[in-house]
Design a protein around this motif. Structure first.
Motif, mmCIF file in Angstrom:
data_model
loop_
_atom_site.group_PDB
_atom_site.id
_atom_site.type_symbol
_atom_site.label_atom_id
_atom_site.label_comp_id
_atom_site.label_asym_id
_atom_site.label_seq_id
_atom_site.Cartn_x
_atom_site.Cartn_y
_atom_site.Cartn_z
ATOM 1 N N ALA A 18 0.821 -1.210 0.000
ATOM 2 C CA ALA A 18 0.000 0.000 0.000
ATOM 3 C C ALA A 18 0.855 1.260 0.000
ATOM 4 C CB ALA A 18 -0.927 0.002 1.221
ATOM 5 N N LEU A 19 2.017 1.198 0.643
ATOM 6 C CA LEU A 19 2.902 2.352 0.714
ATOM 7 C C LEU A 19 3.935 2.383 -0.403
ATOM 8 C CD1 LEU A 19 3.550 2.456 4.558
ATOM 9 C CD2 LEU A 19 2.065 3.949 3.234
ATOM 10 N N GLY A 20 3.846 1.440 -1.306
ATOM 11 C CA GLY A 20 4.779 1.430 -2.424
ATOM 12 C C GLY A 20 6.158 0.943 -2.074
ATOM 13 N N ALA A 21 6.304 0.185 -1.016
ATOM 14 C CA ALA A 21 7.612 -0.322 -0.590
ATOM 15 C C ALA A 21 7.717 -1.787 -0.973
ATOM 16 C CB ALA A 21 7.785 -0.141 0.910
ATOM 17 N N GLU A 22 8.347 -2.045 -2.096
ATOM 18 C CA GLU A 22 8.493 -3.419 -2.554
ATOM 19 C C GLU A 22 9.771 -4.022 -1.953
ATOM 20 O OE1 GLU A 22 6.311 -5.085 -4.221
ATOM 21 O OE2 GLU A 22 4.976 -3.352 -4.380
ATOM 22 N N PRO A 23 9.770 -5.324 -1.704
ATOM 23 C CA PRO A 23 10.965 -5.955 -1.124
ATOM 24 C C PRO A 23 12.128 -5.971 -2.117
ATOM 25 C CG PRO A 23 9.336 -7.610 -1.735
ATOM 26 C CD PRO A 23 8.668 -6.284 -1.904
ATOM 27 N N ASP A 24 13.321 -6.158 -1.578
ATOM 28 C CA ASP A 24 14.502 -6.257 -2.428
ATOM 29 C C ASP A 24 14.355 -7.433 -3.382
ATOM 30 O OD1 ASP A 24 15.662 -4.129 -1.142
ATOM 31 O OD2 ASP A 24 16.709 -5.389 0.313
ATOM 32 N N LYS A 25 14.782 -7.223 -4.631
ATOM 33 C CA LYS A 25 14.736 -8.299 -5.603
ATOM 34 C C LYS A 25 15.934 -9.213 -5.413
ATOM 35 C CE LYS A 25 12.120 -5.850 -9.172
ATOM 36 N NZ LYS A 25 12.097 -5.391 -10.584
ATOM 37 N N PHE A 26 15.711 -10.488 -5.626
ATOM 38 C CA PHE A 26 16.775 -11.463 -5.488
ATOM 39 C C PHE A 26 17.755 -11.321 -6.652
ATOM 40 C CE2 PHE A 26 18.314 -15.777 -6.614
ATOM 41 C CZ PHE A 26 19.122 -15.976 -5.517
ATOM 42 N N ALA A 27 19.041 -11.236 -6.331
ATOM 43 C CA ALA A 27 20.078 -11.118 -7.360
ATOM 44 C C ALA A 27 20.377 -12.510 -7.900
ATOM 45 C CB ALA A 27 21.331 -10.477 -6.774
ATOM 46 N N SER A 28 19.765 -12.848 -9.016
ATOM 47 C CA SER A 28 19.877 -14.207 -9.551
ATOM 48 C C SER A 28 21.155 -14.413 -10.357
ATOM 49 C CB SER A 28 18.660 -14.527 -10.423
ATOM 50 O OG SER A 28 18.561 -13.608 -11.500
ATOM 51 N N ASP A 29 21.756 -13.345 -10.877
ATOM 52 C CA ASP A 29 22.977 -13.472 -11.666
ATOM 53 C C ASP A 29 24.171 -13.070 -10.808
ATOM 54 O OD1 ASP A 29 24.993 -13.587 -13.488
ATOM 55 O OD2 ASP A 29 24.114 -12.180 -14.929
ATOM 56 N N ARG A 30 24.943 -14.057 -10.383
ATOM 57 C CA ARG A 30 26.124 -13.807 -9.572
ATOM 58 C C ARG A 30 27.367 -14.389 -10.239
ATOM 59 N NH1 ARG A 30 24.028 -14.137 -3.283
ATOM 60 N NH2 ARG A 30 21.902 -13.439 -3.701
ATOM 61 N N THR A 31 27.366 -14.333 -11.566
ATOM 62 C CA THR A 31 28.522 -14.834 -12.313
ATOM 63 C C THR A 31 29.684 -13.860 -12.250
ATOM 64 O OG1 THR A 31 27.574 -13.893 -14.339
ATOM 65 C CG2 THR A 31 27.109 -16.212 -13.874
ATOM 66 N N VAL A 32 29.405 -12.600 -11.899
ATOM 67 C CA VAL A 32 30.454 -11.603 -11.707
ATOM 68 C C VAL A 32 30.433 -11.174 -10.245
ATOM 69 C CG1 VAL A 32 31.321 -9.324 -12.333
ATOM 70 C CG2 VAL A 32 30.296 -10.792 -14.089
#
Length: 450
Positions: free
Chosen positions: A91-105
């Motif tokens: 409701a407040l526009g606070a979305e959770p952190d996205k998972f960093a799926s690319d960790r090749t670097v």
């Protein structure tokens, strides 16, 4: 009587000029300045790396706090459920952190620490060059260099310039004919950046096979201390098939709704693909070439132009140095294991649209909550995906004899890829050319010299 007075006056004048009126040079000298009787020790050099810090921090908490602050609200919750927190953040526009799926670097900060072996306060590093030549990895990207005197951040550079052009015409005359016309135009050019006073020249050259950092000091500046270089490391292109891997991980757990526990058929897991650089020690050959300005006379004078100096040039090398340790590349994951003979045994598998793999979580709390939910529900499935134990375990997720479960970290770090113990002084500085002291020792302050 008069003849006897003159020598006394002259004697007092001589004493006065010799001892009672110290010159500026004497005022700058130190009584306990160290002296070295033999050749100087070689410089102390240390190269390591650390993970680059996040520039933004937690996006969810920052967005939530910012939204409340803008609205002038204070929020107090007592034991809120996960559904209530999720709904509030949405409701407040606070979305959770996205998972960093690319960790090749892997984003790393190389830390170069330099200190003279033996020195007086006036001695200083004039310039040096560190070369890093990767052996089992390559560089991928460079975002900046930072020292005690300067910071170069190529991701953020700022310059603001405003140009304003205006035209204003005010016509006079009778009341029926008076009027005013105006026109204007404003152009703003904005860039951002970090600029400091120039005390040194810092040059960084990077390709996939070599990293060179060159520093040259201005007059009176000592380059001892730390140099930080932000870079990315990844697998060599020819070894990508062996050094990169993928995994399926659970990044979100849905096992309750409205305060009620969901049945296995209604529960769900969010599965993401994880691509990552396999954890192993990343090694490189290092060379450190330097010039030290050694002050031979008048080292306690502030002005350098009045000193007699010699320049010491040297090269130190180290082979197979660990630049990034295997433990620093490990991606934290947690699995759920069946307890057998009071010890964690086989891992729980998840058979989903991505195939049959060991169930892995990127969040420890999610793994614990899910294992408790499995034992409470005696679950053998979650949504449309089947939960099971390997056939060789001889155990089943059967409601009649459901096993106890425990959460344990899953690690790919083994003795084969773990950092070996290296001597702290593994640098070879045999090519260094120290100054040979004259007359059995180094000249003391005030010795003659030009």
């Amino acid at each position: 009587m008069k003849a006897g007075v003159l020598p006394i006056v002259v004697l007092i004048g001589v004493l006065s000029s010799a001892g009672c009126s110290p010159t500026v040079e004497y005022g700058r000298r130190s009584a306990n300045e160290p002296a070295f009787a033999g050749p100087y020790r070689t410089p102390i050099v240390h190269v390591s790396s650390t993970a680059q810090g996040s520039k933004t921090g937690g996006a969810a908490s920052s967005a939530l706090d910012g939204a409340l602050a803008r609205a002038g609200l204070r929020l107090e919750l007592q034991n809120p459920g996960e559904d209530a927190i999720r709904a509030l953040k949405k409701a407040l526009g606070a979305e959770p952190d996205k998972f960093a799926s690319d960790r090749t670097v892997a984003k790393r900060t190389i830390v170069l620490t330099v200190a003279p072996g033996d020195y007086r306060p006036a001695d200083r590093f004039v310039n040096f060059r560190l070369r890093v030549e990767p052996l089992n990895f390559e560089f991928s990207g460079y975002t900046g260099t930072e020292t005690e005197y300067s910071a170069i951040d190529i991701e953020n550079f700022s310059l603001t310039k405003v140009n304003t052009v205006g035209l204003d015409i005010d016509g006079g005359g009778s009341a029926s004919t008076t009027g005013k016309a105006s026109a204007g135009r404003q152009t703003t050019l904005a860039e951002s950046g970090l600029v400091t006073s120039r005390f040194e020249n810092v040059t960084t050259n990077l390709d996939d096979a070599t990293l060179d950092i060159y520093r040259e000091a201005e007059r009176g500046i000592d380059l001892s201390g730390n140099t930080l270089i932000n870079i990315g490391v990844t697998a060599r292109a020819e070894n990508a098939a062996n050094d990169l891997d993928t995994d399926m991980v659970a990044t979100s757990v849905e096992i309750s709704k409205g305060g009620n526990t969901l049945a296995p058929e209604a529960a769900s897991l969010t599965i993401d693909n994880l691509s990552y650089l396999k954890p192993k020690d990343l090694k490189a050959n290092l060379s450190f070439e330097y010039v030290i300005r050694r002050v031979l006379t008048k080292s306690n004078e502030y002005a350098e132009y009045n000193q007699t100096v010699a320049y010491e040039h040297g090269v130190c090398r180290r082979q197979n140095a660990v630049v990034v340790a295997a433990r620093d590349l490990a991606v934290p994951r947690w699995g759920i294991f069946a307890i057998e003979n009071n010890q964690p045994g086989f891992a729980v598998d998840l058979d989903s649209e991505f195939g049959n793999r060991a169930l892995a979580f990127v969040d420890y709390a999610d793994a614990v909550r899910f294992s408790v939910w499995m034992m409470t529900q005696k679950a053998s499935r979650v949504g449309s995906s089947r939960l099971s134990l390997p056939r060789e375990s001889g155990m089943k997720l059967d409601k009649g004899a459901y096993p106890r479960l425990a959460v344990r970290p899953s690690s790919e770090i083994t003795a084969a890829n773990r950092e070996k113990s290296l001597p702290p002084d593994g640098w070879d500085c045999s090519s260094t050319a120290p100054i040979a002291p004259a007359s059995g020792g180094r000249p003391e302050p005030g010795a003659s010299g030009s």
